[in-house]
Enzyme design. Structure first.
Site, PDB file in Angstrom:
ATOM      1  N   GLU A  52       0.844  -1.189   0.000  1.00 22.60           N
ATOM      2  CA  GLU A  52       0.000   0.000   0.000  1.00 22.60           C
ATOM      3  C   GLU A  52       0.887   1.250   0.000  1.00 22.60           C
ATOM      4  OE1 GLU A  52      -2.455   0.785   3.436  1.00 22.60           O
ATOM      5  OE2 GLU A  52      -3.954   1.792   2.233  1.00 22.60           O
ATOM      6  N   GLY A  93       5.408   0.597  11.329  1.00 19.38           N
ATOM      7  CA  GLY A  93       3.993   0.522  11.685  1.00 19.38           C
ATOM      8  C   GLY A  93       3.420  -0.864  11.459  1.00 19.38           C
ATOM      9  N   HIS A 107      -9.866  -3.509   9.658  1.00 21.32           N
ATOM     10  CA  HIS A 107      -9.636  -3.411   8.206  1.00 21.32           C
ATOM     11  C   HIS A 107      -9.984  -4.714   7.470  1.00 21.32           C
ATOM     12  CE1 HIS A 107      -7.933   0.469   7.479  1.00 21.32           C
ATOM     13  NE2 HIS A 107      -6.829   0.293   8.161  1.00 21.32           N
ATOM     14  N   GLU A 157      -5.961  -2.983  12.651  1.00 25.47           N
ATOM     15  CA  GLU A 157      -5.689  -3.845  11.489  1.00 25.47           C
ATOM     16  C   GLU A 157      -6.784  -4.904  11.327  1.00 25.47           C
ATOM     17  OE1 GLU A 157      -3.622  -2.486   9.761  1.00 25.47           O
ATOM     18  OE2 GLU A 157      -2.488  -1.342  11.252  1.00 25.47           O
TER      19      GLU A 157
HETATM   20 ZN   LIG Z   1      -5.145   1.443   8.687  1.00 25.45          ZN
END
Ligand SMILES: [Zn+2]
Length: 867
Positions: free
Chosen positions: A131, A263, A304, A301
């Site tokens: 991403e 991250g 998501h 996460e």
């Molecule tokens: Zn995110």
């Protein structure tokens, strides 16, 4: 519905068969991809994304025809294959077969490697960060979120390595030369940015307490550090399945913690995280704030997996919806699981206030920002997207109620699963679920930049208040054109006799409210109750004292108090009010018991200190004296020794008071820090409580010299020291005031054998807090510019944040000129937003000093803090 795309729409991908063989000697990846395509328009070419990939050949399997005309377009990061002797017909199914070599890079994006030492042996782990637009650097593909397709992935590796991807393993076929092919089951329809591969010497712990296997992976020997994450993952998945009324659709979920990762990333079925965001080390079992941070990441996460992965934004202008929702969910669910953490209180500081602060800059952007070019995408992974996005959803939840909100979300997810959406489709689903016009109200908030200031005037004769809204800017220079937006504002009026009135929406420039009609009067009222609304409030000057009084009488919630501190500070910082309003307000609250309120007060005071960094020592010392007087009674009654029996709140409060005392050079805390540090260095590992460690290190650095630097450097290079402690030390290097030591810190930053790329930001967070650090960092940036651009990736605004750290701490307009001059002949395309934010921040500080500098000095003298 039309889709946003930078690629031609003559064909559409259906199924990929992808095979990759990474090589850890020359860091090349041999690849083959076969993409089955459906023809949508009569044509004879195929264009897809490919960047920095060496393409050997491409042919259409069905016609066996090779492309003899391959053209690359670097600005679009695409490649076009022409087949002049063929015609594709509408509804044909054709398969393009491409052989290529890509690079296993070391820049933390795309398919990349991280090098580490294991008992003097050099080892590698390969991992993806696709991403937003880096899948195209790994293999040729239709690299836009709306081109969802099915992927059959095979990875060829050495036998002893663990190989992971989104799906579960279908089969492993042994090869010659100690190699194997790992093939994975087909994915569901998935966007390319959510694909992932992980290859390395990994081990795992597993839980079977869910309807599919859940595993936590880490480098061998570290997997037990993921117990907390594994347990939380099970609990969260169960919760989300219920809430959304949708089963998690894949056959497994891996949560992988990797060193050298920045991250965490929600890849479907294969979440990848940095170790620091996932590990609980032995020494940290009592560290609640670490657990809170990790929980925030894990839940984010996992949310998501539905919101983003199952239903995906149609184009990057919808990124806010993905990230805002996941951010909101992490707070919402943490609060449900751990009411004792009182995250509703810290949410105001950590999300709402963050959103308001960044959105008060002229260089801010709407959450739904038009993304015209791929090069803009990296820059929008910012606090507008995450925090303002989350704050907007909080407003909606508060308005509709939790049950109705999640009913709408569930029907939205069910309706659009495996597809893509635009923001409007969520508002639509929420409108249907609630019967309220969510579209009308929320469109303004997502499409327009900024937020309003609500100014109140009181009329005692009519027992009424008049409210007026104007755009709020931190630089206090709104132009008439910028002031045309009318934001729909939830007033959430609190009065003495009534509960909060949630019904009043202000959608005009001006509104008069007669309090008599509400059974209330001007003795007590407050708007923006619990500080959920995205706006600042300016009260008549005597009202601030009354509200301060009301807080002491228990009429305000913790959130209200935090909000008032935020409002008073921001209004005075921008020039809408005098700074003395803020100073008087907090002076009256020195007997406050709550950690979150103190946290906000002390954070804003720190901002004030930053404004004054380059000013006269006398003013700085005067402010320090004021701060000491503010915390004196509290810190002496509580002390800073943290006891196991202390509540979470008390632990936090002791920590922050200790931090502030040392920050304003309280001799007792400095001496204690040095004594404790010495014990620690001499081998007493329990001498320092883990929550006080960063503060003690910082204090020692600030007042220490080469001796302490060397002691810390030795610890930093000791492989037995846990990662989280190494990061604390790395930050500490930036707190040394000694100029030689600052130079030493700056000299190690770009050396990958000392500082991992994923950690580059850390020392800057400290360097920008003091004068010598700020000056030397700016010189370093100018002198090393070419190397910086070459070393620091622009992905995830990493380069942008380094530039912001190196420039935004200045406080004079002259510095803006100097910075502009330096960047005049540079290509700033990839970090222009960060740079613009820096200019806004400096400008707002410079204007504050010009306007308020003397006033603050006078206030400090009047109140006996400055001589
Ligand atoms: Zn995110």
């Amino acid at each position: 519905m039309s889709i946003h795309t930078e690629l031609p729409t003559n064909v559409k991908p259906l199924v990929y068969d992808l095979s990759l063989e990474p090589n850890f000697t020359n860091f090349k990846v041999h690849g083959n991809v076969k993409i089955q395509l459906k023809v949508l328009e009569e044509s004879n070419f195929i264009t897809l994304n490919s960047y920095k990939i060496d393409i050997h050949d491409a042919h259409i399997i069905e016609t066996t025809q090779y492309s003899n005309d391959i053209t690359f377009n670097d600005s679009n990061q695409s490649v076009t294959f022409k087949f002049p002797h063929t015609q594709f017909h509408i509804d044909d199914l054709i398969t393009i077969d491409i052989n290529f070599t890509s690079t296993l890079n070391d820049s933390m994006d795309g398919f990349y490697y991280y090098q580490y030492k294991d008992q003097d042996k050099t080892k590698y782990v390969a991992v993806t960060q696709f991403e937003p637009i880096y899948t195209r650097t790994s293999f040729p593909c239709f690299d836009e979120p709306n081109f969802k397709a099915i992927f059959n992935i095979s990875l060829i590796t050495e036998n002893h390595l663990t190989v992971l991807s989104n799906s579960d393993v279908k089969k492993i076929i042994p090869q010659e030369n100690n190699k194997k092919i790992t093939s994975f089951n087909p994915t569901p329809l998935i966007s390319t940015y959510l694909l992932s591969f992980v290859i390395g010497e990994l081990d795992y712990i597993e839980s079977k307490e869910f309807h599919i296997p859940i595993r936590f992976y880490a480098l061998k020997g570290n997997q037990q550090k993921g117990k907390f994450v594994l347990e939380l993952t099970i609990k969260t998945l169960n919760y989300l399945e219920n809430l959304f009324n949708l089963k998690y659709p894949l056959a497994k979920l891996d949560y992988v913690a990797i060193p050298g990762y920045l991250g965490a990333m929600e890849n479907w079925g294969c979440i990848i995280s940095s170790e620091i965001d996932a590990f609980i080390e032995e020494q940290d079992h009592e560290n609640i704030s670490l657990k809170q941070d990790i929980a925030e990441t894990v839940i984010h996460e996992l949310a998501h997996q539905w919101f983003g992965n199952l239903v995906t934004m149609d184009w990057w202008d919808g990124l806010w919806l993905n990230e805002g929702f996941a951010t909101f969910m992490s707070w919402f669910i943490s609060q449900k699981f751990h009411p004792d953490w009182k995250l509703n209180e810290s949410y105001i500081s950590k999300t709402i206030e963050v959103a308001l602060n960044i959105d008060s800059l002229r260089s801010s952007h709407p959450v739904e920002i038009p993304i015209n070019s791929s090069s803009d995408i990296d820059q929008i992974f910012d606090n507008i997207t995450y925090c303002k996005g989350s704050a907007l959803l909080t407003i909606v939840v508060n308005w509709l109620g939790e049950d109705v909100f999640f009913k709408g979300v569930s029907s939205y997810l069910n309706k659009f699963q495996y597809g893509t959406t635009k923001t409007l489709e969520l508002w639509d689903a929420l409108s249907k679920a609630s019967g309220k016009d969510v579209v009308e109200v929320m469109n303004v908030w997502t499409k327009e930049v900024g937020f309003p200031l609500v100014t109140i005037t009181e009329n005692h004769e009519t027992n009424s208040i008049t409210l007026r809204q104007n755009r709020f800017l931190s630089t206090f220079d709104v132009t008439p054109q910028e002031d045309e937006i009318i934001y729909p504002i939830f007033l959430n009026l609190k009065t003495l006799n009534n509960d909060i009135d949630h019904s009043i929406i202000m959608n005009t420039k001006e509104l008069e409210i007669n309090l008599t009609g509400l059974g209330a009067d001007l003795d007590f009222y407050k708007i923006n109750s619990n500080h959920i609304g995205l706006y600042r409030t300016s009260y008549p000057s005597d009202r601030w004292d009354k509200l301060s009084q009301a807080a002491r009488q228990g009429l305000l919630s913790i959130e209200d108090k935090i909000g008032l501190v935020g409002d008073a500070y921001s209004l005075s910082n921008a020039g809408y009010e005098k700074t003395s309003i803020f100073l008087n307000l907090i002076e009256g609250w020195s007997d406050e018991e709550n950690f979150a309120v103190w946290n906000e007060i002390l954070k804003k005071i720190e901002e004030l200190q930053k404004n004054l960094l380059f000013e006269d020592e006398k003013v700085i010392n005067g402010l320090d004296n004021f701060i000491k007087s503010l915390i004196n009674d509290k810190i002496h009654s509580l002390g800073w020794i943290i006891q196991d029996s202390d509540s979470i709140d008390l632990k936090n409060l002791k920590t922050i008071l200790f931090s502030t005392a040392s920050n304003v050079n309280d001799p007792e805390t400095i001496k204690w820090s040095f004594d404790t540090f010495e014990k620690y260095i001499n081998g007493d590992t329990h001498a320092i409580h883990s929550t006080l460690k960063p503060i003690i290190f910082r204090t020692v650095a600030k007042h220490g010299d080469e001796l302490q630097y060397n002691q810390l450097f030795k610890l930093y290079q000791d492989p037995s020291i846990p990662k989280d402690e190494r990061k604390i030390i790395l930050k500490t290097f930036g707190f040394f005031h000694n100029e030689n030591l600052i130079t030493r810190t700056l000299s190690i930053i770009l050396d990958p054998t000392i500082v991992d790329k994923s950690d580059i930001r850390i020392p800057f967070q400290a360097l920008r807090t003091h004068k010598s650090g700020i000056l030397l960092t700016w010189s370093w940036l100018q002198q090393n510019w070419d190397k910086i651009v070459e070393t620091i990736p622009s992905s995830f605004s990493l380069l942008g944040s380094i530039i912001k750290f190196s420039t935004s701490s200045f406080t004079s307009l002259d510095k803006i000129k100097e910075i502009e001059l330096f960047f005049k002949d540079k290509d700033t395309k990839k970090f222009n937003k960060s740079l613009a934010q820096s200019y806004d921040l400096i400008k707002s500080k410079a204007k504050w000093i010009e306007r308020e500098g003397k006033d603050v000095g006078d206030w400090l003298i009047e109140n006996g803090f400055k001589k």
